[in-house]
Structure formats: C-alpha cells, structure tokens
Design an enzyme around this catalytic site. Structure first.
Site, short mmCIF file in Angstrom:
data_model
loop_
_atom_site.label_atom_id
_atom_site.label_comp_id
_atom_site.label_asym_id
_atom_site.label_seq_id
_atom_site.Cartn_x
_atom_site.Cartn_y
_atom_site.Cartn_z
N HIS A 165 79.54 43.55 44.11
CA HIS A 165 80.64 42.68 44.54
C HIS A 165 81.44 42.13 43.36
CE1 HIS A 165 78.59 43.23 48.22
NE2 HIS A 165 77.77 42.21 48.15
N ASP B 195 81.15 48.56 50.05
CA ASP B 195 80.95 47.26 49.42
C ASP B 195 81.78 46.32 50.28
OD1 ASP B 195 81.40 44.88 47.96
OD2 ASP B 195 80.80 45.90 46.13
N HIS B 196 81.11 45.49 51.08
CA HIS B 196 81.88 44.77 52.10
C HIS B 196 82.89 43.79 51.49
CE1 HIS B 196 78.84 41.57 51.64
NE2 HIS B 196 79.71 40.76 52.20
C1 BG6 Z 1 75.22 40.86 50.39
C2 BG6 Z 1 73.98 40.40 49.67
O1 BG6 Z 1 75.68 42.07 49.86
O2 BG6 Z 1 76.23 39.88 50.26
C3 BG6 Z 1 73.53 39.05 50.19
O3 BG6 Z 1 72.94 41.35 49.84
C4 BG6 Z 1 74.65 38.05 50.13
O4 BG6 Z 1 72.41 38.58 49.45
C5 BG6 Z 1 75.89 38.61 50.81
O5 BG6 Z 1 74.22 36.87 50.80
C6 BG6 Z 1 77.08 37.71 50.61
O6 BG6 Z 1 78.13 38.17 51.40
P1 BG6 Z 1 79.27 37.17 51.90
O7 BG6 Z 1 80.25 38.05 52.60
O8 BG6 Z 1 78.59 36.19 52.81
O9 BG6 Z 1 79.81 36.51 50.68
#
Ligand code: BG6
Length: 514
Positions: free
Chosen positions: A262, A199-200
């Site tokens: 997230h 989960d980044h």
């Molecule tokens: C991803 C989603 O996990 O996270 C995307 O699939 C979203 O839809 C993105 O835009 C948002 O990531 P960040 O790091 O730009 O907030």
C-alpha cells in the site's frame, strides 16, 4: 482563442460495458468474500454495472449446497454492504449463483467446474469470460494456479477479449525470492495481461485522484520537485490491533502487510514522472521507474533509516486494549513489528535529496491515512522582523481516509491595523462536494478486471521491485531479532525513535490532530 474552459465543461469519462462473465471465487467461505467481495458484487449489481449474463461460482473446501451459499451471501450483504439489501434487485444474481465443494489440490474438482461452465455456455448459447478470484491463503495459490492451467480453465478464449483472467489477493510473496517464484508459477499458466494482482489501496477514490490532482491541474507540477519541496510524509495509521488475524499477522508484520504494497503504491503515484498516456502500461512503467530509483535503505540498529516497533497495552478511545504479545495467536516472544517508519531517498533528477518519510502502524492514536507535501520556507525576511510574524512553510495535505479530501496550509494576514500573519487551512472535502456515496475500492477493482483494464493492478515487475527494496530490511531484522525493536504504547503515534528519525534532519511528523 482563450485557453480557459467554462466551469461546467463535462469531464471526460469512458462508457464501458462488461461482457458476459462468470466470477469464480476460490476461498468462498473466507472473511474477504464475506466482507468485501459479495458486498462489492451486490453494489455493482445495484448500479446496473453487471451484465445480464453474470454468473457467480463459489469454490471452497466446505461442503455447501447452492442454496446455502446463496443464503450466506444475503447475510454478508446485510452485514457488510454500504447500501441496504434489496431482495428484488439481487434475485437476478441469486438465481445464477452456484457453489462447488472442492480441494485446491485436486485436478478432478477443477474439471468438474469446467464441465459446469461448458454446460452453462452451451445453455445460454454464447461464450463467457471467466474471472478467477484467488481469495485463499497464499499456501494454496500454487496448486490452484496449476489446476486452473491443467484443467484448461486458464486458457479459455485465449487471444480474445473473453480470455480467462485471474485476480490474486495479497500477500504476493513474503520476500523477493518467493514473489519471483509466484510470478513464475502464474506466468506459466497465464499471460501477464490476464493477471490482476490486487492492492485495494489503488481502488480508493482518493488514491485514484492523486493522478488527477497532479496531472489534470497546471499549478502543482511546476513545484512538484526538489526546488520547492522540502520533504514528504506518508502516514497510514490504524487504531485497530491485529484482531482475529494474529496467526497471519505474526508471520507477516507491518513491512510486509502495509509498506511493501500500500505505502509503496502511494509513494510511486505521488512521486512518479508524468506518464505519456493513461494507457495501463504507460502508467505502470512510470511507477516501476520510480520504485527502481529509490535508494537502498540505510540499515543499522542505531542511526539507520528504519524504525520498527511493537505495541504494548494502552488506551484507544478511552478503552484499555491489550499489547501485541497478549493478542490471540501471537507467539509469546514474538519480535514481529506492528509499526514501521522509513526514510526513503529517490535518486532521480526530480527528487534528489528530498526525504520521503513513510510510517504505518497498528494501534496508533487514530485511524488516518494521509500524504503531506511540505514545501520550502518562503524566501526573504519581509514579514520576519518580529518573531510573532513567523511564517510557516506551506503544506499540502492529501487525506486518503477517513474524512477524504485535501487541505492547503498557507500564511494569511490577520485582519486588523497591524501586520500579523497566521497559518490558515484551505479545505476540500469529498463528502461536502460530492456527497458521501462513494463506491468501495473492491467495486472499482472487480469492475475494472471484468472490463480487462489493469491500470489499477500491480504488474509483476512492480511487485518484485518493491520487494527488492524491502527484502534487505526483512533480512536485517531477522538477524537482529529483538535487538532494535522499540515498544510503543497502544494509542500513541509510535516509538520515539520514529520522531528522532525526522528530528535528525530537522523535520517533524505533522501533528495530525492539529
Ligand atoms: C490490509 C492489511 O491490506 O489493509 C490489514 O492486511 C489492514 O492489516 C488493511 O488493516 C487496511 O486497509 P484499509 O482500507 O482499512 O486502510
């Protein structure tokens, strides 16, 4: 003995060294590989964090010679790396980069990969750990995992520090049942400690700092509970629309795409109990306990604790943008939600009765992710004789992105001969204090996986517990179809019912521009 420390005392840090490693990217010609994975490897190499024995394999359906994959990687670095391309530095990885054309369903292609790796180990005269990165569409997770198992790649060096590992990209299932099935497939081939569900958001500096903020400072924890906190808000807003990902997004929607993963991660870190150590299992145990304590969400078309919306045409930064239904690859009558707001209640000793409001949406007024802790009103009426002396309750705002930092809003006396108060903001900004060169989330996460540290990855029960909360909501929407789906104008803060969700409790979303 005073219990104070000099301001310059060094903070604790671990020196960690990556063993010889080969990373094998499945889905090597995909968007994630181009935008995130190759640039992350480039930056890790620039910081001398990759081992001397580091090998990169791409695996995909497209037919490419090694040289073309190597060239493509340079283009990705130039296009997407946070730092400029340095050909000299990258040449060490470039010369150890290979590509294998293959089908995820074909065992013999995995056996060829294994033979290449065997030959490599023999050639360099030492064993290497294998890190498989599943960056493919989820439809091929199953055959890929099975072929990793059947070819023997999954069980290499088992029981040693060099045991094979697998990183799995989201989406991790579509609901509780499919997440459970996927876990069963994975654990048939790999042991849980070989599995890194990514989960980044957990790789973001500001998200990692949540634990430091809460548990490395003594002032917050005593007030982090129902006695002092009135309510909590978590906002993850994006100004972008679905772009070229309509095909995926229309099958997914905001609850699956952002909330289940997230937002639930942010919530568990902000609300969990202190772990007994920083051991990955101790931290993940507390996160799971917290997720389990969240009460099922009240579902009703009117008056429930969940709001869903879909954007219509509007203006973003003065530019006209299309509505969701006009975007490419969207079913014309789609009722997929691009916005979700939820009221969540946590049934435990610390949080009983404190609402946690969370929301996430696309095409909202601006890109901002933040957590706001709203404390209770100050006691008594000492400064309340006249309305102009109105005091505000304190708020701690943790800005996850952009403009990372935190802000504490407190009451202050306006200088002058009469007693007047005014809310003021105490700001901390990462960029001002530490400079702007912070690593990208994927750099941290790939490094941790190579080091076999799964603290910032999702455990199987964590994924399933979060799905357990979200699946009844998805089922309810499936029954309601368009009924209860609110429209909102692109460039706004979402449907008005999301505002009412808080108004009903006499609360309101923080005015983020303020
Ligand atoms: C991803 C989603 O996990 O996270 C995307 O699939 C979203 O839809 C993105 O835009 C948002 O990531 P960040 O790091 O730009 O907030």
């Amino acid at each position: 003995m005073p219990d104070t420390h000099p301001a310059s005392a060094p903070s604790s840090s671990k020196l960690r060294e990556v063993p010889p490693t080969a990373i094998i990217i499945f889905g090597a010609s995909g968007d994630l590989t181009a935008r995130k994975l190759i640039p992350a490897l480039y930056n890790l190499n620039l910081d001398n964090l990759l081992p001397t024995d580091f090998y990169l394999f791409g695996f995909g359906r497209s037919s490419l010679p090694d040289s073309e994959f190597q060239q493509l990687n340079i283009t990705h670095i130039k296009d997407f790396s946070r730092r400029l391309f340095n050909a000299d530095k990258w040449s060490t990885v470039q010369s150890k980069t290979y590509y294998q054309t293959g089908s995820y369903e074909t065992l013999s292609d995995f056996i060829i990969l294994k033979e290449k790796i065997d030959a490599l180990e023999k050639n360099i005269g030492k064993p290497i750990q294998l890190l498989f990165y599943l960056s493919t569409p989820p439809t091929v997770f199953k055959p890929t995992l099975e072929n990793l198992g059947n070819s023997g790649l999954a069980s290499r060096h088992l029981g040693t520090k060099l045991a094979s590992k697998v990183i799995i990209e989201k989406p991790f299932g579509r609901d509780l049942g499919s997440a459970h099935d996927l876990n069963a497939i994975i654990t048939h081939q790999f042991q849980e400690n070989q599995v890194f569900r990514i989960d980044h958001y957990l790789g973001k500096e500001t998200v990692q700092d949540l634990l430091i903020l809460r548990f490395a400072n003594s002032i917050f924890e005593p007030i982090w509970n129902l006695n002092y906190v009135n309510y909590v808000e978590i906002t993850v807003a994006e100004s972008l629309g679905v772009g070229k990902r309509g095909g995926y997004y229309d099958q997914s929607g905001a609850l699956r795409d952002m909330i289940q993963n997230h937002i639930m991660q942010l919530l568990s870190l902000i609300a969990m109990e202190p772990p007994i150590s920083t051991d990955p299992e101790d931290i993940r145990n507390e996160k799971v306990k917290l997720l389990k304590a969240i009460q099922p969400v009240k579902l009703a078309v009117d008056g429930g604790d969940v709001v869903r919306g879909q954007y219509e045409e509007g203006l973003i930064a003065g530019e006209k943008v299309p509505g969701y239904l006009q975007e490419a690859d969207i079913y014309p009558n789609s009722y997929t939600e691009t916005f979700v707001a939820l009221k969540l209640l946590i049934n435990n000793w610390r949080w009983n009765g404190v609402p946690f409001y969370v929301r996430s949406g696309k095409r909202m007024a601006r890109r901002v992710s933040e957590i706001a802790i709203h404390f209770k009103y100050p006691h008594g009426s000492l400064f309340k004789e006249a309305s102009k002396y109105d005091l505000i309750p304190n708020t701690l705002v943790i800005q996850i992105q952009p403009d990372e930092g935190s802000t504490l809003i407190i009451n202050c006396k306006v200088p002058g001969l009469e007693t007047r108060t005014q809310p003021i903001k105490m700001h901390f900004r990462y960029a001002t204090t530490f400079g702007s060169e912070t690593p990208e989330a994927y750099e941290r996460l790939i490094l941790d996986a190579m080091l076999h540290d799964n603290t910032l990855f999702i455990r199987s029960d964590e994924a399933e517990t979060s799905w357990k909360l979200c699946t009844p909501i998805l089922n309810f929407w499936q029954e309601c179809k368009h009924h209860g789906l609110e429209k909102y104008t692109a460039g706004s803060w979402g449907p008005t019912t999301a505002t009412e969700l808080l108004w009903n409790d006499k609360h309101e979303w923080r005015k983020i521009d303020a």
